[in-house]
Scaffold this active site. Structure first.
Site: not given
Ligand SMILES: Cc1cc2nc3c(=O)[nH]c(=O)nc-3n(C[C@H](O)[C@H](O)[C@H](O)COP(=O)(O)O)c2cc1C
Length: 185
Positions: A114, A120, A126
């Site tokens: 995200g 980063y 981050h």
């Molecule tokens: C439980 C959870 C934890 C997450 N932790 C992070 C994180 O530590 N760092 C970050 O940049 N995004 C984080 N995100 C965002 C996810 O990385 C992002 O929603 C995901 O890469 C999208 O991929 P997808 O469409 O395949 O689900 C988190 C999302 C969830 C649901």
């Protein structure tokens, strides 16, 4: 001349691929790619019971291993960690008195975040460079005698247009099809 095949095994972990935008698009881009197998771990093992013999055979048959996942709390989702813990055991992966089963193969992470790329960094939101966040996996590769390849990262997924996502997914396919040859070969 017999062609040399450099097979790639993608270990994909997403808690619910049906709700995924990014990792589903990346995985879709790999469909029909030659010499490339995707193990969608939660689809293969919905009850959490990993077929360890099948996974080890798949690893042995591949020269390149890719770990693909959405970044969740700066780490892979839990089932990929379970895969590492259960599949990479002493006497096969290491501790054999000889190079382990993964020695000489490559390891690459493919992940989505995200957070934006510029967030980063030590001064960013981050607080760490994304490569630093991958140190545990890089250490694992080193311990197994594997060659660590630069990660493929899709940052800032919420700001990504569908067109940009398709471009990144195509980049991903092209990268994996480069058929990286392990250094010792
Ligand atoms: C439980 C959870 C934890 C997450 N932790 C992070 C994180 O530590 N760092 C970050 O940049 N995004 C984080 N995100 C965002 C996810 O990385 C992002 O929603 C995901 O890469 C999208 O991929 P997808 O469409 O395949 O689900 C988190 C999302 C969830 C649901």
């Amino acid at each position: 001349m017999t062609p040399i095949h450099h097979k790639t095994l993608v270990l994909l972990d997403h808690p619910d691929l049906s709700t995924s935008r990014i990792n589903r698009a990346l995985a879709t881009a790999l469909e029909d790619a030659p010499d490339l197998t995707v193990h969608d771990l939660r689809r293969l093992y919905p009850d959490g019971h990993i077929d360890l013999a099948a996974e080890r055979a798949a690893v042995e048959a591949a020269e390149n291993i890719v770990l693909q996942y959405p970044t969740h709390w700066y780490a892979p989702p839990a089932f990929l960690k379970t895969w590492l813990d259960e599949v990479l055991v002493r006497g096969w992966a290491y501790g054999t008195g000889a190079p382990g089963a993964l020695a000489g193969k490559t390891l690459r992470v493919a992940t989505s975040t995200g957070g934006a790329g510029e967030a980063y960094s030590p001064d960013g939101f981050h607080g760490w460079d994304y490569n630093d966040i991958l140190i545990p996996l890089q250490a694992t590769a080193r311990r197994l005698g594997m060659q660590w390849l630069s990660p493929f990262i899709v940052h800032g997924v919420r700001d990504l247009t569908d067109e940009q996502l398709q471009d990144r997914a195509q980049d991903y396919r092209n990268l994996l099809l480069l058929r990286t040859v392990p250094e010792h070969v």
